[in-house]
Scaffold this motif. Structure first.
Motif, short mmCIF file in Angstrom:
data_model
loop_
_atom_site.label_atom_id
_atom_site.label_comp_id
_atom_site.label_asym_id
_atom_site.label_seq_id
_atom_site.Cartn_x
_atom_site.Cartn_y
_atom_site.Cartn_z
N TYR A 1 0.85 -1.19 0.00
CA TYR A 1 0.00 0.00 0.00
C TYR A 1 0.88 1.24 0.00
O TYR A 1 1.63 1.49 0.95
N GLY A 2 0.80 2.04 -1.08
CA GLY A 2 1.40 3.36 -1.02
C GLY A 2 0.54 4.19 -0.08
O GLY A 2 -0.68 4.21 -0.19
N SER A 3 1.17 4.86 0.88
CA SER A 3 0.42 5.47 1.97
C SER A 3 0.86 6.90 2.24
O SER A 3 2.04 7.23 2.13
N GLU B 1 6.75 -1.32 16.66
CA GLU B 1 8.11 -0.79 16.70
C GLU B 1 8.27 0.30 15.63
O GLU B 1 7.71 0.18 14.54
N GLY B 2 9.00 1.35 15.96
CA GLY B 2 9.24 2.41 15.00
C GLY B 2 8.05 3.35 14.88
O GLY B 2 7.29 3.56 15.83
N THR B 3 7.86 3.92 13.71
CA THR B 3 6.80 4.90 13.48
C THR B 3 5.97 4.52 12.26
O THR B 3 6.35 3.66 11.47
N HIS B 4 4.85 5.21 12.13
CA HIS B 4 4.00 5.04 10.95
C HIS B 4 4.58 5.82 9.77
O HIS B 4 5.41 6.72 9.93
N ILE B 5 4.09 5.48 8.58
CA ILE B 5 4.38 6.26 7.38
C ILE B 5 3.66 7.61 7.53
O ILE B 5 2.49 7.66 7.91
N MET C 1 7.01 0.11 5.91
CA MET C 1 6.64 -0.64 7.10
C MET C 1 6.41 -2.09 6.70
O MET C 1 5.80 -2.37 5.67
N ILE C 2 6.91 -3.00 7.54
CA ILE C 2 6.76 -4.43 7.26
C ILE C 2 6.18 -5.12 8.49
O ILE C 2 6.17 -4.57 9.59
N SER C 3 5.72 -6.35 8.30
CA SER C 3 5.14 -7.10 9.41
C SER C 3 6.24 -7.66 10.32
O SER C 3 7.38 -7.87 9.90
N LYS C 4 5.88 -7.89 11.55
CA LYS C 4 6.81 -8.46 12.53
C LYS C 4 7.27 -9.84 12.08
O LYS C 4 8.45 -10.19 12.22
N GLU C 5 6.35 -10.60 11.52
CA GLU C 5 6.68 -11.94 11.04
C GLU C 5 7.71 -11.88 9.91
O GLU C 5 8.68 -12.65 9.90
N VAL D 1 10.88 2.03 8.54
CA VAL D 1 10.60 3.00 9.60
C VAL D 1 9.71 2.42 10.68
O VAL D 1 9.62 2.97 11.79
N GLY D 2 9.03 1.33 10.40
CA GLY D 2 8.14 0.75 11.39
C GLY D 2 7.87 -0.71 11.14
O GLY D 2 8.01 -1.21 10.01
N ILE D 3 7.51 -1.41 12.22
CA ILE D 3 7.16 -2.83 12.14
C ILE D 3 5.80 -3.01 12.83
O ILE D 3 5.58 -2.52 13.93
#
Length: 424
Positions: free
Chosen positions: A127-129, A147-151, A160-164, A195-197
């Protein structure tokens, strides 16, 4: 002997009856005061839920009103895409606190060593966000940033990627990834920084299946990147079939969601025949429904307690007046007017109530918190206020006056000789 002194002496002489009525008024007032405090705490909680839970609505292309065409990637809808100007115009409507949009791409992603990331699908559902915290998947609670920050819209190359996915590939916030839409077609490579997980809170089965491309992807394969990065991925490719297909708008006050949507639909510069609006307030509706049920229960209990108690007090006073027929007859026979006799009964009751109400106020300040916990409230949030005391005192006095008048009607309808003739 004056009326006030007679009332005072009677309450002292009949101390058992006085104590019974006193305890009853004290108990009723304490419970009603506590109930009012709990009801106020309930209302405050409802207001807080409206501000913290919020709600959102989605604006998306209505492909049912558009045509279809074919290209190298297969058939696609020719319905117009959303533009950034359109999205920002909607976001400027009063009541909307934040927004996000989706430019969907299916890139392959590589780590800093040029190796394709390991995951369950061939590609990633990206998703481009603009502001990922307002994306429907986060607003609904299915995804949660851990973890980290949102877009945000001031980022040019964030992802941003998933923890898994991070655990599978040994990735962390700050690492660099490279996305390529179609490597075999030499589409541009876009470097992005993690930047985030986020963690996947809901299972795939919990999602409402829209029967689109996303249905084939596991949640762990979802990624979010800056809108600028997403636009860079599709440069030279998919100009006809790719664009912003939907946008999400967050409304801070969930109770105003319908009004905000109406205001949005009144924007004349947008052809609403080409777009559909869907409200997303399931979380708020579920919580507010539970709060409403609790509020109704509290109100019902207050009414039931008040009605039952007043019936009980009226019966006690009625029995008391009935047992005093001889006294009533003598008072009337010596020339004391019926209103004066009734006023004496009223003064006797008020003499009992005068100390009962303040004591109930003191007791309720201790009891209300404990009762509030039974309705899911924290004790410190259940506060008995002076306004509650004034309301209960005024309403209580009015109800007691009515009870005395009702209990005195049978005796006051008789003449002194009739009253005395009924005595043994």
């Amino acid at each position: 002997m004056n009326l006030g002194l007679r009332a005072l002496l009677y309450t002292a002489r009949k101390w058992k009856k006085t104590l019974l009525v006193f305890c009853l008024i004290l108990s009723i007032s304490t419970l009603v005061l506590s109930g009012l405090a709990i009801a106020d705490a309930q209302e405050e909680q409802t207001e807080e839920v409206r501000g913290t839970t919020g709600a959102s609505f989605t604006v998306q292309r209505d492909i049912s009103t558009g045509g279809w065409s074919s290209g190298s990637g297969g058939s696609y809808s020719t319905q117009e895409f959303m533009t950034e100007d359109m999205i920002r115009e909607i976001a400027s409507v009063d009541g909307i606190q934040g927004y996000d949009a989706s430019l969907i791409t299916l890139p392959q992603i590589f780590n800093a060593d040029g190796e394709s990331l390991e995951h369950e699908n061939y590609g990633f559902y990206n998703y481009g966000s603009y502001n990922s915290q307002y994306h429907e998947l986060f607003l609904s609670g299915r995804f949660e940033l851990v973890e980290g920050t949102h877009i945000t819209d001031d980022m040019s190359n964030g992802i941003m990627i998933s923890k898994e996915l991070a655990e599978w590939n040994g990735l962390k916030v700050g690492d660099t990834l490279t996305g390529i839409y179609y490597p075999e077609n030499n589409t541009p490579a876009v470097d992005m920084e993690i930047v985030g997980i986020f963690d996947v809170v809901a299972d795939k089965e919990d999602q409402v299946n829209m029967y689109d491309d996303s249905s084939y992807y596991d949640y762990s394969s979802y990624v979010f990147c800056s809108m600028e990065a997403a636009e860079g991925l599709i440069k030279g490719w998919g100009e006809d079939g790719d664009g912003i297909s939907e946008a999400y708008f967050y409304v801070a006050d969930a109770a105003q969601l319908d009004n905000v949507i109406k205001d949005v639909q009144n924007i004349s510069s947008i052809n609403w025949n080409n777009y559909a609006i869907t409200s997303n307030d399931e979380v708020y509706q579920n919580i507010s429904s539970a709060l409403s049920d609790t509020g109704t229960l509290i109100t019902t209990l207050i009414i039931v307690i008040t009605v039952v108690s007043m019936v009980l007090i009226t019966l006690i006073l009625f029995m008391s007046v009935r047992s005093r027929k001889r006294e009533t007859g003598i008072l009337l026979a010596v020339g004391i007017a019926k209103p004066a006799v009734v006023l004496q009964y009223l003064l006797e009751t008020l003499l009992i109530a005068v100390p009962a109400f303040p004591l109930a106020y003191i007791c309720s300040r201790q009891v209300a918190g404990a009762l509030g916990t039974l309705f899911g409230k924290t004790a410190e949030n259940v506060i008995v206020t002076p306004e509650h005391f004034m309301l209960v005192t005024i309403a209580g006095c009015i109800l007691l006056i009515m009870a005395v008048l009702l209990s005195g009607i049978p005796a006051m309808r008789l003449k002194p000789r009739q009253i005395l003739s009924q005595m043994e």
